[in-house]
Design a protein around this motif. Structure first.
Motif, PDB file in Angstrom:
ATOM      1  N   ILE A  47       0.831  -1.198   0.000  1.00 11.67           N
ATOM      2  CA  ILE A  47       0.000   0.000   0.000  1.00 11.67           C
ATOM      3  C   ILE A  47       0.876   1.263   0.000  1.00 11.67           C
ATOM      4  O   ILE A  47       0.502   2.289  -0.578  1.00 11.67           O
ATOM      5  N   ALA A  48       2.060   1.166   0.606  1.00 13.27           N
ATOM      6  CA  ALA A  48       2.954   2.333   0.655  1.00 13.27           C
ATOM      7  C   ALA A  48       3.327   2.776  -0.760  1.00 13.27           C
ATOM      8  O   ALA A  48       3.342   3.972  -1.073  1.00 13.27           O
ATOM      9  N   GLY A  49       3.618   1.794  -1.648  1.00 10.40           N
ATOM     10  CA  GLY A  49       3.950   2.113  -3.034  1.00 10.40           C
ATOM     11  C   GLY A  49       2.763   2.716  -3.764  1.00 10.40           C
ATOM     12  O   GLY A  49       2.889   3.689  -4.512  1.00 10.40           O
ATOM     13  N   GLU A  50       1.584   2.133  -3.516  1.00 12.52           N
ATOM     14  CA  GLU A  50       0.386   2.643  -4.200  1.00 12.52           C
ATOM     15  C   GLU A  50       0.032   4.056  -3.754  1.00 12.52           C
ATOM     16  O   GLU A  50      -0.321   4.904  -4.566  1.00 12.52           O
ATOM     17  N   LEU A  51       0.146   4.301  -2.464  1.00  9.29           N
ATOM     18  CA  LEU A  51      -0.240   5.625  -1.961  1.00  9.29           C
ATOM     19  C   LEU A  51       0.788   6.705  -2.310  1.00  9.29           C
ATOM     20  O   LEU A  51       0.507   7.890  -2.203  1.00  9.29           O
ATOM     21  N   SER A  52       1.972   6.274  -2.790  1.00 13.15           N
ATOM     22  CA  SER A  52       2.969   7.268  -3.192  1.00 13.15           C
ATOM     23  C   SER A  52       2.463   8.057  -4.399  1.00 13.15           C
ATOM     24  O   SER A  52       2.897   9.171  -4.655  1.00 13.15           O
ATOM     25  N   LYS A  53       1.519   7.468  -5.149  1.00 15.82           N
ATOM     26  CA  LYS A  53       1.037   8.120  -6.377  1.00 15.82           C
ATOM     27  C   LYS A  53      -0.104   9.100  -6.130  1.00 15.82           C
ATOM     28  O   LYS A  53      -0.549   9.780  -7.055  1.00 15.82           O
ATOM     29  N   LEU A  54      -0.579   9.131  -4.911  1.00 14.26           N
ATOM     30  CA  LEU A  54      -1.711  10.001  -4.576  1.00 14.26           C
ATOM     31  C   LEU A  54      -1.377  11.470  -4.809  1.00 14.26           C
ATOM     32  O   LEU A  54      -0.315  11.943  -4.417  1.00 14.26           O
ATOM     33  N   GLN A  55      -2.291  12.166  -5.484  1.00 13.55           N
ATOM     34  CA  GLN A  55      -2.062  13.597  -5.684  1.00 13.55           C
ATOM     35  C   GLN A  55      -3.273  14.373  -5.233  1.00 13.55           C
ATOM     36  O   GLN A  55      -4.397  14.066  -5.609  1.00 13.55           O
ATOM     37  N   ILE A  56      -3.041  15.357  -4.448  1.00 15.16           N
ATOM     38  CA  ILE A  56      -4.145  16.128  -3.904  1.00 15.16           C
ATOM     39  C   ILE A  56      -4.479  17.279  -4.864  1.00 15.16           C
ATOM     40  O   ILE A  56      -3.604  17.753  -5.571  1.00 15.16           O
ATOM     41  N   GLY A  57      -5.743  17.637  -4.913  1.00 14.81           N
ATOM     42  CA  GLY A  57      -6.127  18.783  -5.747  1.00 14.81           C
ATOM     43  C   GLY A  57      -7.145  18.390  -6.797  1.00 14.81           C
ATOM     44  O   GLY A  57      -7.700  17.292  -6.747  1.00 14.81           O
ATOM     45  N   PRO A  58      -7.403  19.288  -7.784  1.00  8.76           N
ATOM     46  CA  PRO A  58      -8.424  19.029  -8.799  1.00  8.76           C
ATOM     47  C   PRO A  58      -8.120  17.747  -9.566  1.00  8.76           C
ATOM     48  O   PRO A  58      -6.950  17.434  -9.813  1.00  8.76           O
ATOM     49  N   ILE A  59      -9.149  17.033  -9.943  1.00 13.05           N
ATOM     50  CA  ILE A  59      -8.930  15.762 -10.619  1.00 13.05           C
ATOM     51  C   ILE A  59      -9.196  15.870 -12.114  1.00 13.05           C
ATOM     52  O   ILE A  59      -9.964  16.708 -12.556  1.00 13.05           O
ATOM     53  N   ALA A  60      -8.534  14.995 -12.851  1.00 12.64           N
ATOM     54  CA  ALA A  60      -8.715  14.982 -14.313  1.00 12.64           C
ATOM     55  C   ALA A  60     -10.129  14.517 -14.641  1.00 12.64           C
ATOM     56  O   ALA A  60     -10.663  13.658 -13.952  1.00 12.64           O
TER      57      ALA A  60
END
Ligand code: UDP
Ligand code: MN
Length: 324
Positions: free
Chosen positions: A265-278
């Protein structure tokens, strides 16, 4: 004196290490004067170890499976006890005189250094069976002899619940009756669902809570999180308020340093980006493990990751893969 006292936790993989990172930052945020130590197994990746090194004073790597002792012989026949035996290694941290063990699924919300005034073995009654203590928080005194005695005891008697709590409750059997000063207040190990299960008490005493424990199968890192609003999905056995605290701290102090080198999960959550979504993508971000839990609870993300086109693609990939 203070130098010889430490909060200790344990993580056998990168996922639990996320919890340990949040825990350690929460302890620093409440300005503990004590040292922070963690026991890890070789499965924890180098990337996560370096992050742990930024916030813990001591990282002790233990490989129970590599040792040639009695514990190892038992584990070869009973691998399910592996994590349990790893946790018992806390008694070997004899560079400290006294310690407080905290599970990695814990968040400290107020300074609780006064716990070091207590003696071994002090702990909070378990909400499921209050004659037993919950082993997510306990005060102990590192000692090689105690360590060997616990291992020997575990080998001879096993664990009535399959985990460390069963072993420790039988080993420190007189906790229930011997000395009330070894019974700690619930504010030092509040189950994060207590806010729902006994709401009036939470209203009365909630402000005193110092340690929150997310015990049970669903951990904060499995929760759905809305990356657009920065809010955690309120659907959980745990209280929304405490989950949100955990995620706020995680997003501020842990997540920005994660990379794809981290596993689970640590690797997966590294991709999380906060803010407006595509456009077309889902605002809710969660790891694949979390998504599985959501499925099991009947929440299907029809427009996002669980959309039929994605499932079809995944099936196709599996079919292609098996042809090779
Ligand atoms: N733990 C671990 N790896 C695991 C399971 C557990 O490192 O795969 C450690 C971790 O410190 C965790 C503790 O053992 O907090 C106890 O497990 P958990 O918190 O999941 O049990 P619960 O409190 O839900 O009974
Ligand atoms: Mn726990």
């Amino acid at each position: 004196m203070v130098d010889q006292q430490a909060f200790v936790t344990c993580a056998t993989n990168d996922t639990y290490a996320l919890g340990a990172l949040v825990l350690a930052h929460s302890l620093r945020n409440v300005q503990t004067t004590r040292k922070l130590a963690i026991i890890v197994t070789p499965q924890v990746t180098n990337k996560i170890r370096s992050l742990l090194g930024n916030v813990f004073d001591l990282i002790k790597v233990v490989d129970v499976l590599d040792s040639k002792d009695e514990a190892n012989l038992t584990l070869l026949t009973r691998p399910e006890l592996g994590v349990t035996f790893t946790k018992f290694h806390c008694w070997r941290l004899t560079q400290f005189q006294k310690c407080v063990f905290l599970d990695a699924d814990i968040l400290v919300v107020q300074n609780c250094d006064e716990l070091f005034d207590r003696e071994e073995l002090s702990a909070v009654p378990d909400v499921g069976w209050p004659d037993c203590f919950n082993s997510g928080v306990f005060v102990f005194q590192p000692n090689e002899e105690t360590y060997s005695a616990i291992i020997k005891f575990a080998i001879q008697n096993g664990s009535f619940d399959g985990g460390d709590q069963g072993v420790l409750n039988m080993f420190f059997k007189d906790w229930r009756t011997a000395d009330i000063s070894r019974h700690l207040s619930f504010i030092y190990n509040m189950n994060a669902n207590a806010t729902y299960s006994y709401q009036p008490a939470y209203k009365q005493f909630g402000k005193d809570v110092k340690i929150v424990h997310f015990l049970g199968h669903i951990k904060p890192w499995m929760q759905m999180y809305n990356s657009e609003t920065g809010r955690v999905q309120p659907d959980s056995p745990h209280s929304f308020e405490h989950l949100q605290l955990w995620w706020d701290l995680f997003m501020r102090q842990v997540q920005p340093n994660l990379t794809e080198e981290c596993s689970g999960i640590a690797g997966e959550l590294s991709k999380l980006q906060i803010g407006p979504i595509a456009p077309g993508s889902s605002a809710f971000i969660q790891s694949s493990e979390a998504r599985r839990y959501a499925w099991e609870r009947g929440q299907v993300d029809y427009m996002g990751a669980d959309a039929f086109s994605n499932i079809e693609k995944k099936l196709q990939e599996s079919i292609e893969g098996s042809k090779k």
